[in-house]
Design a protein around this motif. Sequence first.
Motif, PDB file in Angstrom:
ATOM      1  N   TYR A   1       0.504 -23.804 -24.699  1.00  0.00           N
ATOM      2  CA  TYR A   1       1.347 -22.629 -24.442  1.00  0.00           C
ATOM      3  C   TYR A   1       2.593 -23.056 -23.664  1.00  0.00           C
ATOM      4  O   TYR A   1       2.525 -23.922 -22.788  1.00  0.00           O
ATOM      5  CB  TYR A   1       0.598 -21.604 -23.585  1.00  0.00           C
ATOM      6  CG  TYR A   1      -0.801 -21.300 -24.039  1.00  0.00           C
ATOM      7  CD1 TYR A   1      -1.861 -22.149 -23.730  1.00  0.00           C
ATOM      8  CD2 TYR A   1      -1.086 -20.148 -24.775  1.00  0.00           C
ATOM      9  CE1 TYR A   1      -3.152 -21.879 -24.137  1.00  0.00           C
ATOM     10  CE2 TYR A   1      -2.373 -19.865 -25.182  1.00  0.00           C
ATOM     11  CZ  TYR A   1      -3.403 -20.731 -24.866  1.00  0.00           C
ATOM     12  OH  TYR A   1      -4.689 -20.455 -25.279  1.00  0.00           O
TER      13      TYR A   1
ATOM     14  N   TYR B   1       5.540 -21.213 -21.225  1.00  0.00           N
ATOM     15  CA  TYR B   1       5.970 -20.033 -20.490  1.00  0.00           C
ATOM     16  C   TYR B   1       7.271 -20.363 -19.781  1.00  0.00           C
ATOM     17  O   TYR B   1       7.571 -21.531 -19.513  1.00  0.00           O
ATOM     18  CB  TYR B   1       4.934 -19.630 -19.425  1.00  0.00           C
ATOM     19  CG  TYR B   1       3.603 -19.141 -19.947  1.00  0.00           C
ATOM     20  CD1 TYR B   1       2.607 -20.037 -20.318  1.00  0.00           C
ATOM     21  CD2 TYR B   1       3.330 -17.778 -20.055  1.00  0.00           C
ATOM     22  CE1 TYR B   1       1.373 -19.590 -20.788  1.00  0.00           C
ATOM     23  CE2 TYR B   1       2.098 -17.322 -20.518  1.00  0.00           C
ATOM     24  CZ  TYR B   1       1.129 -18.232 -20.889  1.00  0.00           C
ATOM     25  OH  TYR B   1      -0.089 -17.789 -21.350  1.00  0.00           O
TER      26      TYR B   1
ATOM     27  N   PHE C   1       5.593 -15.469 -21.406  1.00  0.00           N
ATOM     28  CA  PHE C   1       5.177 -16.222 -22.583  1.00  0.00           C
ATOM     29  C   PHE C   1       6.350 -16.518 -23.505  1.00  0.00           C
ATOM     30  O   PHE C   1       7.203 -15.665 -23.755  1.00  0.00           O
ATOM     31  CB  PHE C   1       4.113 -15.415 -23.330  1.00  0.00           C
ATOM     32  CG  PHE C   1       3.822 -15.887 -24.719  1.00  0.00           C
ATOM     33  CD1 PHE C   1       4.245 -15.160 -25.819  1.00  0.00           C
ATOM     34  CD2 PHE C   1       3.140 -17.070 -24.917  1.00  0.00           C
ATOM     35  CE1 PHE C   1       3.987 -15.596 -27.104  1.00  0.00           C
ATOM     36  CE2 PHE C   1       2.874 -17.517 -26.200  1.00  0.00           C
ATOM     37  CZ  PHE C   1       3.301 -16.776 -27.288  1.00  0.00           C
TER      38      PHE C   1
ATOM     39  N   TYR D   1       2.954 -20.185 -28.492  1.00  0.00           N
ATOM     40  CA  TYR D   1       1.575 -20.669 -28.425  1.00  0.00           C
ATOM     41  C   TYR D   1       1.272 -21.470 -29.688  1.00  0.00           C
ATOM     42  O   TYR D   1       1.550 -21.013 -30.794  1.00  0.00           O
ATOM     43  CB  TYR D   1       0.645 -19.465 -28.265  1.00  0.00           C
ATOM     44  CG  TYR D   1      -0.763 -19.592 -28.809  1.00  0.00           C
ATOM     45  CD1 TYR D   1      -1.258 -18.628 -29.688  1.00  0.00           C
ATOM     46  CD2 TYR D   1      -1.589 -20.636 -28.438  1.00  0.00           C
ATOM     47  CE1 TYR D   1      -2.547 -18.716 -30.192  1.00  0.00           C
ATOM     48  CE2 TYR D   1      -2.880 -20.732 -28.942  1.00  0.00           C
ATOM     49  CZ  TYR D   1      -3.353 -19.769 -29.823  1.00  0.00           C
ATOM     50  OH  TYR D   1      -4.631 -19.857 -30.314  1.00  0.00           O
TER      51      TYR D   1
ATOM     52  N   GLN E   1      -6.520 -21.230 -18.916  1.00  0.00           N
ATOM     53  CA  GLN E   1      -5.382 -22.051 -19.290  1.00  0.00           C
ATOM     54  C   GLN E   1      -5.042 -22.942 -18.109  1.00  0.00           C
ATOM     55  O   GLN E   1      -4.917 -22.469 -16.991  1.00  0.00           O
ATOM     56  CB  GLN E   1      -4.191 -21.184 -19.689  1.00  0.00           C
ATOM     57  CG  GLN E   1      -4.482 -20.335 -20.919  1.00  0.00           C
ATOM     58  CD  GLN E   1      -3.298 -19.493 -21.354  1.00  0.00           C
ATOM     59  OE1 GLN E   1      -2.168 -19.723 -20.936  1.00  0.00           O
ATOM     60  NE2 GLN E   1      -3.561 -18.517 -22.201  1.00  0.00           N
TER      61      GLN E   1
ATOM     62  N   PHE F   1      -2.403 -25.262 -16.260  1.00  0.00           N
ATOM     63  CA  PHE F   1      -0.953 -25.345 -16.210  1.00  0.00           C
ATOM     64  C   PHE F   1      -0.469 -26.693 -15.681  1.00  0.00           C
ATOM     65  O   PHE F   1      -1.086 -27.302 -14.795  1.00  0.00           O
ATOM     66  CB  PHE F   1      -0.392 -24.239 -15.313  1.00  0.00           C
ATOM     67  CG  PHE F   1      -0.363 -22.900 -15.980  1.00  0.00           C
ATOM     68  CD1 PHE F   1      -1.494 -22.098 -16.037  1.00  0.00           C
ATOM     69  CD2 PHE F   1       0.803 -22.438 -16.581  1.00  0.00           C
ATOM     70  CE1 PHE F   1      -1.473 -20.861 -16.668  1.00  0.00           C
ATOM     71  CE2 PHE F   1       0.837 -21.200 -17.207  1.00  0.00           C
ATOM     72  CZ  PHE F   1      -0.306 -20.417 -17.249  1.00  0.00           C
TER      73      PHE F   1
ATOM     74  N   TYR G   1      -4.146 -16.149 -10.316  1.00  0.00           N
ATOM     75  CA  TYR G   1      -3.700 -17.536 -10.260  1.00  0.00           C
ATOM     76  C   TYR G   1      -3.010 -17.756  -8.912  1.00  0.00           C
ATOM     77  O   TYR G   1      -2.420 -16.832  -8.340  1.00  0.00           O
ATOM     78  CB  TYR G   1      -2.718 -17.859 -11.379  1.00  0.00           C
ATOM     79  CG  TYR G   1      -3.363 -18.172 -12.712  1.00  0.00           C
ATOM     80  CD1 TYR G   1      -3.780 -17.150 -13.554  1.00  0.00           C
ATOM     81  CD2 TYR G   1      -3.543 -19.488 -13.125  1.00  0.00           C
ATOM     82  CE1 TYR G   1      -4.364 -17.444 -14.778  1.00  0.00           C
ATOM     83  CE2 TYR G   1      -4.132 -19.787 -14.345  1.00  0.00           C
ATOM     84  CZ  TYR G   1      -4.540 -18.757 -15.163  1.00  0.00           C
ATOM     85  OH  TYR G   1      -5.124 -19.045 -16.376  1.00  0.00           O
TER      86      TYR G   1
ATOM     87  N   GLY H   1       1.390 -26.876  -9.550  1.00  0.00           N
ATOM     88  CA  GLY H   1       1.315 -25.979 -10.696  1.00  0.00           C
ATOM     89  C   GLY H   1       0.387 -24.815 -10.446  1.00  0.00           C
ATOM     90  O   GLY H   1      -0.341 -24.771  -9.456  1.00  0.00           O
ATOM     91  N   LEU H   2       0.430 -23.850 -11.361  1.00  0.00           N
ATOM     92  CA  LEU H   2      -0.470 -22.695 -11.286  1.00  0.00           C
ATOM     93  C   LEU H   2      -1.915 -23.137 -11.451  1.00  0.00           C
ATOM     94  O   LEU H   2      -2.239 -23.929 -12.332  1.00  0.00           O
ATOM     95  CB  LEU H   2      -0.147 -21.707 -12.391  1.00  0.00           C
ATOM     96  CG  LEU H   2       1.035 -20.783 -12.182  1.00  0.00           C
ATOM     97  CD1 LEU H   2       1.404 -20.119 -13.496  1.00  0.00           C
ATOM     98  CD2 LEU H   2       0.717 -19.746 -11.133  1.00  0.00           C
ATOM     99  N   GLN H   3      -2.782 -22.578 -10.606  1.00  0.00           N
ATOM    100  CA  GLN H   3      -4.217 -22.865 -10.710  1.00  0.00           C
ATOM    101  C   GLN H   3      -4.969 -21.549 -10.813  1.00  0.00           C
ATOM    102  O   GLN H   3      -4.649 -20.592 -10.102  1.00  0.00           O
ATOM    103  CB  GLN H   3      -4.715 -23.608  -9.468  1.00  0.00           C
ATOM    104  CG  GLN H   3      -4.033 -24.906  -9.173  1.00  0.00           C
ATOM    105  CD  GLN H   3      -4.489 -25.479  -7.837  1.00  0.00           C
ATOM    106  OE1 GLN H   3      -5.583 -25.183  -7.354  1.00  0.00           O
ATOM    107  NE2 GLN H   3      -3.640 -26.292  -7.229  1.00  0.00           N
ATOM    108  N   LEU H   4      -5.972 -21.525 -11.662  1.00  0.00           N
ATOM    109  CA  LEU H   4      -6.813 -20.342 -11.741  1.00  0.00           C
ATOM    110  C   LEU H   4      -7.630 -20.222 -10.462  1.00  0.00           C
ATOM    111  O   LEU H   4      -8.317 -21.160 -10.053  1.00  0.00           O
ATOM    112  CB  LEU H   4      -7.749 -20.427 -12.942  1.00  0.00           C
ATOM    113  CG  LEU H   4      -8.698 -19.254 -13.124  1.00  0.00           C
ATOM    114  CD1 LEU H   4      -7.930 -17.974 -13.401  1.00  0.00           C
ATOM    115  CD2 LEU H   4      -9.694 -19.527 -14.241  1.00  0.00           C
TER     116      LEU H   4
ATOM    117  N   SER I   1      -4.073 -14.481 -27.059  1.00  0.00           N
ATOM    118  CA  SER I   1      -4.269 -15.746 -26.347  1.00  0.00           C
ATOM    119  C   SER I   1      -3.298 -15.955 -25.219  1.00  0.00           C
ATOM    120  O   SER I   1      -3.374 -16.960 -24.540  1.00  0.00           O
ATOM    121  CB  SER I   1      -4.142 -16.916 -27.325  1.00  0.00           C
ATOM    122  OG  SER I   1      -5.124 -16.824 -28.334  1.00  0.00           O
ATOM    123  N   THR I   2      -2.367 -15.050 -25.030  1.00  0.00           N
ATOM    124  CA  THR I   2      -1.314 -15.309 -24.052  1.00  0.00           C
ATOM    125  C   THR I   2      -1.468 -14.398 -22.851  1.00  0.00           C
ATOM    126  O   THR I   2      -1.835 -13.237 -22.970  1.00  0.00           O
ATOM    127  CB  THR I   2       0.064 -15.123 -24.677  1.00  0.00           C
ATOM    128  OG1 THR I   2       0.179 -13.785 -25.154  1.00  0.00           O
ATOM    129  CG2 THR I   2       0.260 -16.081 -25.825  1.00  0.00           C
ATOM    130  N   LEU I   3      -1.195 -14.963 -21.688  1.00  0.00           N
ATOM    131  CA  LEU I   3      -1.336 -14.245 -20.435  1.00  0.00           C
ATOM    132  C   LEU I   3      -0.091 -13.412 -20.132  1.00  0.00           C
ATOM    133  O   LEU I   3       1.026 -13.853 -20.389  1.00  0.00           O
ATOM    134  CB  LEU I   3      -1.559 -15.238 -19.294  1.00  0.00           C
ATOM    135  CG  LEU I   3      -2.894 -15.993 -19.317  1.00  0.00           C
ATOM    136  CD1 LEU I   3      -2.817 -17.236 -18.442  1.00  0.00           C
ATOM    137  CD2 LEU I   3      -4.010 -15.078 -18.834  1.00  0.00           C
TER     138      LEU I   3
END
Lengths: 115, 112
Positions: A33, A35, A45, A48, A104, A106, B36, B43-46, B98-100
């Motif tokens: 993906y 973004y 977004f 994808y 996901q 990142f 997140y 970076g972004l982390q869940l 599928s996209t956030l």
Amino acid sequence: GAGVSQTPSNKVTEKGKYVELRCDPISGHTALYWYRQSLGQGPEFLIYFQGTGAADDSGLPNDRFFAVRPEGSVSTLKIQRTERGDSAVYLCASSPTGAGSYEQYFGPGTRLTVT
Amino acid sequence: GDSVTQMEGPVTLSEEAFLTINCTYTATGYPSLFWYVQYPGEGLQLLLKATKADDKGSNKGFEATYRKETTSFHLEKGSVQVSDSAVYFCALLNSGYSTLTFGKGTMLLVSP
């Protein structure tokens, strides 16, 4: 193991120039993906990929933006005729599968500055 | 379309204080909800997730409960630490997609 990597970490370019941003996903992840995160905003977004094909490119803002993933691994986001409004952090993420896969992962992002 | 609204920051707290960051969403169907975190320079982390109504996600002392009746997913922590200073993003993933979709993020600053 290695996470998602993105290069370069920073890119400064002049208005009107062409840029390429690279993403190396986690090995074996089929979904990738892109973004875009503007200052003070959450990521938005762009596109994808599932494998080599773009499964959803509805977030690309216009035809100056294009992305490829020719071998189903590394992806390149290409921006033609850059504009100052393209300045943002471009984030790449990958996941083991596509639809229905929840997490996901990142990368650190590429900060693009168009002067 | 889908959207996420978060409280504006920065949220400034002293160490050991109680944290709440509000998040509400608008979505068709039955989305999954996420928090997140983005630490400085990373970076972004869940942080945590919940996939259906009344689920509670938890991690590292943070919790959030998926409230369908109020379309909310507020983040809480009983006692924050300086190391929790970061930007927190609420996000949703709509079923079949599928996209956030992310909120704008809330910066948390914790002082000793």
